[in-house]
Design an enzyme around this catalytic site. Structure first.
Site, PDB file in Angstrom:
ATOM      1  N   CYS A   1      -0.568   1.577   7.190  1.00 54.17           N
ATOM      2  CA  CYS A   1      -1.027   1.850   5.824  1.00 54.17           C
ATOM      3  C   CYS A   1      -2.362   2.599   5.834  1.00 54.17           C
ATOM      4  CB  CYS A   1      -1.140   0.552   5.042  1.00 54.17           C
ATOM      5  SG  CYS A   1       0.473  -0.232   4.759  1.00 54.17           S
TER       6      CYS A   1
ATOM      7  N   GLU B   1       0.822  -1.213   0.000  1.00 50.09           N
ATOM      8  CA  GLU B   1       0.000   0.000   0.000  1.00 50.09           C
ATOM      9  C   GLU B   1       0.853   1.260   0.000  1.00 50.09           C
ATOM     10  OE1 GLU B   1      -2.137  -2.937   2.871  1.00 50.09           O
ATOM     11  OE2 GLU B   1      -0.094  -2.540   2.187  1.00 50.09           O
TER      12      GLU B   1
END
Length: 139
Positions: free
Chosen positions: A79, A48
């Site tokens: 993330c 991510e």
């Protein structure tokens, strides 16, 4: 999600935890990544985070308000926090991550306007993770 899955498979082949992510704007992939924590010896090199960096570079902006991230596994709190700061409008994930997923800390991690959809290609994404860790443990 299929493109994210292909990236997760690439991570698997490179002996990385098999997570892949893509960011889409107007039906176009503008950022992609897969876990590279082992290769880069960097605990922040999650799929991510790499996808977010690429998408921000694409727009030359730290904000991605009209973008959707597709990721094979529910994002971790780190993330999710980065997604909040980037103001992603939608997060779509495959397999749940009950131990380390952001939902344990909801609703504070994601941007308040973000939409979340889980369970897309859940079986495939979950099977890839289970197979990876089964092989890692030698069982």
């Amino acid at each position: 999600m299929r493109q994210a899955y292909l990236l997760a498979d690439q991570a698997y082949e490179e002996n990385e935890v098999p997570v892949g992510a893509v960011i889409v704007s107007d039906y176009q992939i503008i950022g992609k990544g897969y876990n590279q924590t082992e290769r880069l010896q960097d605990p922040t090199a999650h799929a991510e985070m790499i996808a977010l960096t690429a998408a921000c570079e694409y727009f030359n902006s730290k904000y991605l308000p009209n973008c959707t991230m597709y990721v094979t596994v529910e994002p971790c709190p780190m993330c999710a926090g980065a997604m909040r700061w980037a103001q992603l409008s939608k997060i779509v994930y495959g397999a749940e991550e009950p131990k380390f997923g952001f939902r344990r800390y909801q609703p504070f991690l994601l941007h308040p306007k973000a939409t979340v959809v889980g369970g897309i290609m859940e079986e495939e994404c979950s099977a890839l993770m289970k197979d990876f860790f089964k092989n890692k443990r030698g069982k």
